[in-house]
Design an enzyme around this catalytic site. Structure first.
Site, PDB file in Angstrom:
ATOM      1  N   GLY A  14       0.838  -1.211   0.000  1.00  0.00           N
ATOM      2  CA  GLY A  14       0.000   0.000   0.000  1.00  0.00           C
ATOM      3  C   GLY A  14       0.869   1.255   0.000  1.00  0.00           C
ATOM      4  O   GLY A  14       1.884   1.297   0.696  1.00  0.00           O
ATOM      5  N   ARG A  75       0.933  -5.085  -5.240  1.00  0.00           N
ATOM      6  CA  ARG A  75       1.197  -6.273  -4.415  1.00  0.00           C
ATOM      7  C   ARG A  75       1.293  -7.426  -5.411  1.00  0.00           C
ATOM      8  O   ARG A  75       0.311  -7.742  -6.066  1.00  0.00           O
ATOM      9  CB  ARG A  75       0.071  -6.490  -3.402  1.00  0.00           C
ATOM     10  N   ASP A 106       6.072  -5.312   5.805  1.00  0.00           N
ATOM     11  CA  ASP A 106       6.715  -6.596   6.126  1.00  0.00           C
ATOM     12  C   ASP A 106       6.672  -7.587   4.960  1.00  0.00           C
ATOM     13  O   ASP A 106       7.608  -8.354   4.751  1.00  0.00           O
ATOM     14  CB  ASP A 106       6.113  -7.205   7.397  1.00  0.00           C
ATOM     15  N   THR A 129       4.483   2.461   5.310  1.00  0.00           N
ATOM     16  CA  THR A 129       3.085   2.026   5.460  1.00  0.00           C
ATOM     17  C   THR A 129       2.407   2.945   6.465  1.00  0.00           C
ATOM     18  O   THR A 129       3.044   3.374   7.441  1.00  0.00           O
ATOM     19  CB  THR A 129       2.964   0.561   5.942  1.00  0.00           C
ATOM     20  N   ASP A 131       0.264   2.015   8.491  1.00  0.00           N
ATOM     21  CA  ASP A 131      -0.229   1.232   9.630  1.00  0.00           C
ATOM     22  C   ASP A 131       0.664   1.288  10.872  1.00  0.00           C
ATOM     23  O   ASP A 131       0.221   0.945  11.968  1.00  0.00           O
ATOM     24  CB  ASP A 131      -0.406  -0.233   9.222  1.00  0.00           C
ATOM     25  N   ASP A 133       2.921  -0.703  11.753  1.00  0.00           N
ATOM     26  CA  ASP A 133       2.807  -2.016  12.377  1.00  0.00           C
ATOM     27  C   ASP A 133       4.071  -2.864  12.247  1.00  0.00           C
ATOM     28  O   ASP A 133       4.002  -4.083  12.194  1.00  0.00           O
ATOM     29  CB  ASP A 133       1.613  -2.767  11.767  1.00  0.00           C
ATOM     30  N   ARG A 250     -24.801   7.310  13.414  1.00  0.00           N
ATOM     31  CA  ARG A 250     -24.291   7.226  12.042  1.00  0.00           C
ATOM     32  C   ARG A 250     -22.942   6.523  12.034  1.00  0.00           C
ATOM     33  O   ARG A 250     -22.167   6.646  13.000  1.00  0.00           O
ATOM     34  CB  ARG A 250     -24.096   8.625  11.439  1.00  0.00           C
TER      35      ARG A 250
END
Ligand code: F6P
Length: 327
Positions: A14, A75, A106, A129, A131, A133, A250
């Protein structure tokens, strides 16, 4: 070992804001050292297909402030096959590319580790990334910008929530990690934050809404990470609406806006430092390592030790603070 002369660079997985700043740093550091730099478009897939071009310093002019990646990203499933790796190696040989700088997550580094086992192409990674992570770095490139984007959006949602006395469940990205959720949630004063690292006790969450309702707290923002154990915004909203039919609720999924936009100063600086480090690391003979920043210092960590972080940084003090600050 003879000195490396030709380096290939790609972005994979991503995209994240700041990838362009990292590309710029790699290309300019390489050219400073009189190396030839080759851009590989669309990650490993472009490597397999030979979508490779020589880069000049002007190719990276005026990109430090731009989101996305000028090299495009993908990817690639094919790269994970023996046949795919063989094709990729053939293309690298064709361009005399002797080493790689890989910007991604990763999965990108796992791919590089397998590739090295077969073809011995040295590689240094840069964590890109939203994330955040990965082990081996305190921050990944793009995370800071993504959190700022989420904060800006949630602030706007709070305005309309307040105008209508509504409860909003806002879903943020992060894959299996709750870093974007917890940081954007704290920064926006969310009443609750649901993250994958902690099993959500839905009854506890409903009890808090009930308590807030009784004391006439009219605005309620719940930030939920996309892979919370109860699902995303829609699932959580449905649970709340079923339990409190009179409440005006919502769901809002922030989605890919978190991946785009001009990188923050923090991401530009991080990307510049890591791009510069990656080329110097290759020239110093390092391979199969990711450049990261830990406690302000640049560090190199072997790909084999780079795994998805386990949410360790989301500590109990922070969770306790969220409870206290949302009373
Ligand atoms: O890894 C970055 C990320 O944006 C995650 O937060 C999210 O789960 C995923 O990628 C979305 O992937 P795609 O762009 O393929 O939908």
């Amino acid at each position: 070992m003879s000195r490396i002369k030709n380096i290939g660079i790609l972005t994979s997985g991503g995209d994240s804001p700041g990838m362009n700043a990292a590309i710029r740093a790699v290309v300019r550091t390489g050219i400073y050292h009189e190396l030839d730099l080759f851009g590989i478009r669309r990650g490993y897939q472009g490597m397999i297909e030979g979508d490779i071009f020589k880069m000049q310093t002007t190719d990276v002019s005026n990109i430090i402030q731009r989101g996305g990646t000028i090299l495009k990203t993908a990817r690639s499933k094919e790269f994970m096959t023996d046949e795919g790796m063989k094709k990729a190696f053939t293309q690298l040989k064709k361009h005399n590319i002797e080493a790689l700088v890989l910007i991604g997550g990763d999965g990108t580094f796992r791919g590089a580790a397998h590739f090295f086992e077969k073809y011995f192409i040295p590689a240094v990674g840069i964590p890109g990334t939203i994330d955040n992570d990965l082990t081996g770095t305190d921050f990944t490139i793009g995370f800071d910008t993504a959190v700022n984007t989420a904060v800006e959006a949630i602030d706007k949602i709070r305005d309309t929530a307040e105008a209508h006395d509504r409860l909003f469940v806002v879903e943020v990205m992060g894959r299996d990690a709750g870093y974007i959720a917890i940081n954007s949630g704290i920064a926006c004063g969310a009443e609750d934050i649901l993250i994958p690292e902690r099993v959500t006790d839905i009854n506890e969450m409903l009890a808090r809404i009930d308590h807030d309702e009784r004391r006439k707290k009219t605005v309620h923002i719940i930030v939920v990470a996309e892979h919370d154990n109860y699902g995303g915004a829609k699932e959580v909203k449905d649970i709340i609406s079923t339990r409190f039919p009179a409440l005006d609720v919502r769901a809002c999924v922030l989605g890919h806006i978190q991946r785009g936009g001009s990188p923050s100063y923090a991401d530009r600086v991080l990307a510049s430092r890591l791009g510069f480090t990656a080329v110097n690391a290759l020239l110093a003979g390092n391979t199969q390592v990711m450049a990261g920043v830990i406690n302000g210092n640049v560090v190199l960590t072997p790909f084999t030790e780079i795994v998805k972080s386990d949410g360790y940084a989301i500590n109990n003090d922070m969770l306790e603070m969220i409870r206290v600050l949302s009373v």
